[in-house]
Write an enzyme that holds these catalytic residues in place. Sequence first.
Site, mmCIF file in Angstrom:
data_model
loop_
_atom_site.group_PDB
_atom_site.id
_atom_site.type_symbol
_atom_site.label_atom_id
_atom_site.label_comp_id
_atom_site.label_asym_id
_atom_site.label_seq_id
_atom_site.Cartn_x
_atom_site.Cartn_y
_atom_site.Cartn_z
ATOM 1 C CB SER A 32 -1.717 -4.858 24.047
ATOM 2 O OG SER A 32 -1.574 -6.204 24.389
ATOM 3 C CB THR A 134 4.356 -6.079 26.112
ATOM 4 O OG1 THR A 134 4.214 -4.662 26.076
ATOM 5 C CG2 THR A 134 5.600 -6.481 25.357
ATOM 6 C CB THR A 152 4.329 -4.220 22.508
ATOM 7 O OG1 THR A 152 3.176 -3.627 23.089
ATOM 8 C CG2 THR A 152 5.344 -3.132 22.234
ATOM 9 N NE ARG A 162 5.547 4.937 24.639
ATOM 10 C CZ ARG A 162 5.429 3.681 25.055
ATOM 11 N NH1 ARG A 162 5.139 2.726 24.229
ATOM 12 N NH2 ARG A 162 5.607 3.378 26.328
ATOM 13 C CB VAL A 163 10.052 3.891 20.475
ATOM 14 C CG1 VAL A 163 10.718 2.555 20.741
ATOM 15 C CG2 VAL A 163 9.833 4.090 18.978
ATOM 16 N N GLY A 164 8.438 2.467 23.083
ATOM 17 C CA GLY A 164 8.566 2.053 24.480
ATOM 18 C C GLY A 164 9.791 1.196 24.714
ATOM 19 C CG ASP A 165 9.397 -1.675 27.800
ATOM 20 O OD1 ASP A 165 8.375 -1.321 27.165
ATOM 21 O OD2 ASP A 165 9.389 -2.611 28.615
ATOM 22 C CB THR A 185 4.759 -6.614 30.150
ATOM 23 O OG1 THR A 185 3.553 -6.091 29.624
ATOM 24 C CG2 THR A 185 4.478 -7.151 31.531
ATOM 25 N N GLY A 186 4.514 -3.495 30.501
ATOM 26 C CA GLY A 186 4.035 -2.358 31.287
ATOM 27 C C GLY A 186 4.529 -1.046 30.732
ATOM 28 N N GLY A 188 6.580 1.407 29.398
ATOM 29 C CA GLY A 188 7.921 1.266 28.869
ATOM 30 C C GLY A 188 8.886 2.351 29.301
HETATM 31 N N1 GLY Z 1 5.797 -2.120 27.341
HETATM 32 C C1 GLY Z 1 5.248 -1.667 26.162
HETATM 33 C C2 GLY Z 1 5.313 -0.232 25.944
HETATM 34 O O1 GLY Z 1 5.526 0.556 26.859
HETATM 35 O O2 GLY Z 1 5.117 0.178 24.828
#
Ligand code: GLY
Length: 275
Positions: A32, A134, A152, A162-165, A185-186, A188
Amino acid sequence: AEAWKVLAAGGRALDAVEKGVQVPEGDPLETSVGYGGLPDRDGRVTLDSCIMDEAANCGAVACLEHIMHPISVARRVMEKTPHVLLVGDGALQFALAQGFKKENLLTAASEKAWREWLKKAEYKPIANIENHDTIGMVALDQQQNMSGACTTSGMAYKIHGRVGDSPIIGAGLFVDNEIGAATSTGVGEEVIRICGSHLVVELMRQGNSPQEACELAVKRIVKNQPKKSREMQIGFLALSKNGAVGAYALQKGFTYALQTPEIKNQLFEAKSYYA
Ligand code: GLY
């Protein structure tokens, strides 16, 4: 352990968090983060990272391909450009110009898992309920300065782009040297919706302990998504300026490592909202 070597030698928290998160970034068995990370639905490993220091300097990269240590590219963005966030091809171009090597990050095992996924190609954005997806790290050094890093490969089989948090300052990471630092984490998308790490630090500023602040942030996600929150994992970690620690997750099984002069790199399980 790598971060602690820097801290124990009297080094900067900034160097400690960079060195610390480089370990899972370079580990092909960690699916991950970084090298060996599970790809997006097009089979591309795209990485998101950010870093922040004690003076609110910060740098980030998103949707970066082919670079083993995106956290170090994020640091170069912070130190060598007037910008905070570089994405996609621009981030890669910058990394190569800075001397980073272009590499294939898709391991045989991750490619095999992706090809297996392609057979049904069902996209369920459920981040790893058993644990997390993450690495976020926050640190306080002997000069009483704080820094943080978050990195991550994002959610497996996400839509390309796609981009997360994790690379978003204030979502996946936030540091305020007067108050404390937080990381997440989790899933995003849910962390972005509440500006999660910034929220945790601001809740600490209002007098909450790091533990209370993490719990309040998770509860806000439950309030936003009462049904969906049962099926996803989100966790926050926080460290206050005086060294107090907080950790809280939606689901059970969110573990974090803590090292202090008294505690030697030990794993702890965070409390969770759902039993
Ligand atoms: N927390 C990582 C993501 O959502 O990509």
